[in-house]
Design a protein around this motif. Structure first.
Motif, PDB file in Angstrom:
ATOM      1  N   ARG A 148       0.831  -1.204   0.000  1.00 33.75           N
ATOM      2  CA  ARG A 148       0.000   0.000   0.000  1.00 33.75           C
ATOM      3  C   ARG A 148       0.863   1.250   0.000  1.00 33.75           C
ATOM      4  O   ARG A 148       0.622   2.216  -0.738  1.00 33.75           O
ATOM      5  N   GLN A 149       1.896   1.252   0.834  1.00 27.50           N
ATOM      6  CA  GLN A 149       2.772   2.411   0.886  1.00 27.50           C
ATOM      7  C   GLN A 149       3.510   2.612  -0.431  1.00 27.50           C
ATOM      8  O   GLN A 149       3.667   3.752  -0.900  1.00 27.50           O
ATOM      9  N   GLU A 150       3.949   1.529  -1.015  1.00 30.15           N
ATOM     10  CA  GLU A 150       4.637   1.651  -2.310  1.00 30.15           C
ATOM     11  C   GLU A 150       3.695   2.180  -3.374  1.00 30.15           C
ATOM     12  O   GLU A 150       4.104   2.946  -4.262  1.00 30.15           O
TER      13      GLU A 150
ATOM     14  N   ALA B   7       4.632  10.098  -7.110  1.00 24.15           N
ATOM     15  CA  ALA B   7       5.786  10.386  -7.962  1.00 24.15           C
ATOM     16  C   ALA B   7       5.417  10.456  -9.435  1.00 24.15           C
ATOM     17  O   ALA B   7       6.130  11.113 -10.220  1.00 24.15           O
ATOM     18  N   ASN B   8       4.334   9.831  -9.842  1.00 23.83           N
ATOM     19  CA  ASN B   8       3.936   9.797 -11.249  1.00 23.83           C
ATOM     20  C   ASN B   8       2.485  10.286 -11.374  1.00 23.83           C
ATOM     21  O   ASN B   8       1.552   9.474 -11.526  1.00 23.83           O
TER      22      ASN B   8
END
Length: 313
Positions: A291-293, A300-301
């Protein structure tokens, strides 16, 4: 006044005088026959009776620890039915030392001990010990199935003498040879025991597979399709109980002493349960990490702005 002699004494005296006058002697008394033949002496000078042979006075003490579950208790009772030369005792407190069992066996007149030790209401350990000098073996018992649990058609005579069957693997390693001797002394019913019956109608099998001892009990029944007189005309029907014994350690003494064998492949059930918890814990940690990733990837995108995104607002 002179006393008169009894007529029997007077007659005996006249017969004795008549024999003395004729020159005959009274018959001599024959020596009594010996009560028993002379018993041979050994080289040490001790007298051993010829008729007295070896008498197996093997007695097995059955007891368990407190906290034992119903399935483990039924297994102990089923093994007690297979051992008519066994004696039972009250439950032993798990906090007390196991050396007290030797004193209980001495009071009961038992030479062997089967001690069922339960831990956490889940795990069962079986101690086989020769009291009071040893040796002793500690097993971890798994795959327990009792007589009431299994719907088996076998039903042999209670108190009959068993035929002990051992696998060839018992002759390969020294600790297995010791186990075979201990199983033979404990599970073989003494000859002419007052609680046993002179029949051989069941077979107790011990097999070694994957470093464990598999215990099975079979009834010997005649096969109706074959001749009853021939040896091939017999069939085996499983009666129960079933158990799998994994040796952990072997001690030179009774319930302790120097370790003469230790199973390097044994893994305690506590370690197995902790590994399973870690695996379940790892699933949750991996889910939170994913989830964090995902959040970091979205931040970031960012998506480009859509030109027609505000048309229907």
């Amino acid at each position: 006044m002179a006393k008169r002699k009894a007529p029997e004494a007077a007659e005996a005296g006249s017969n004795k005088a008549a024999r003395k006058g004729q020159g005959q002697q009274a018959p001599k008394r024959q020596p009594a026959a010996p009560a028993a033949a002379a018993e041979p002496e050994t080289a040490a000078g001790h007298v051993t009776p010829a008729s007295q042979g070896f008498k197996n006075k093997e007695k097995v003490l059955l007891l368990s620890s407190r906290g034992i579950t119903y399935r483990f208790r039924h297994l102990m009772l089923d093994l007690g039915q297979l051992l008519p030369h066994s004696k039972r005792d009250a439950k032993l407190d798990t906090k007390s030392e196991r050396g007290v069992i030797n004193e209980v066996a001495d009071m009961k007149g038992c030479t062997s001990v089967l001690y069922f030790e339960a831990r956490k209401h889940k795990d069962l350990y079986l101690w086989l010990a020769k009291a009071p000098g040893g040796p002793s073996v500690k097993f971890h018992v798994t795959n327990v199935h009792t007589l009431e649990e299994l719907k088996l058609s076998g039903n042999h005579l209670r108190g009959s003498r068993p035929v002990l069957s051992f696998d060839r693997n018992f002759e390969e390693q020294p600790h297995l040879q010791l186990l075979k001797e201990m199983f033979t002394q404990m599970f073989a019913t003494p000859k002419r025991h007052h609680k046993s019956k002179p029949f051989f109608d069941h077979v107790t099998s011990f097999s070694v597979v994957d470093g464990r001892v598999w215990l099975r009990n079979y009834q010997v029944v005649p096969d109706p399709d074959k001749k009853k007189e021939a040896a091939e005309g017999l069939a085996l029907v499983e009666v129960g109980p079933r158990a799998c014994l994994q040796p952990i350690k072997m001690f030179a003494g009774s319930f302790g002493g120097p370790v003469i064998y230790e199973n390097a492949e044994y893994v305690s059930p506590n370690t197995i349960r902790s590994m399973l918890k870690r695996q379940q814990q790892g699933k949750y940690v991996a889910k939170v990490q994913s989830r964090q990733e995902r959040k970091q990837h979205v931040a970031a995108n960012p998506l480009p702005k859509d030109v027609l995104g505000d048309v229907f607002k």
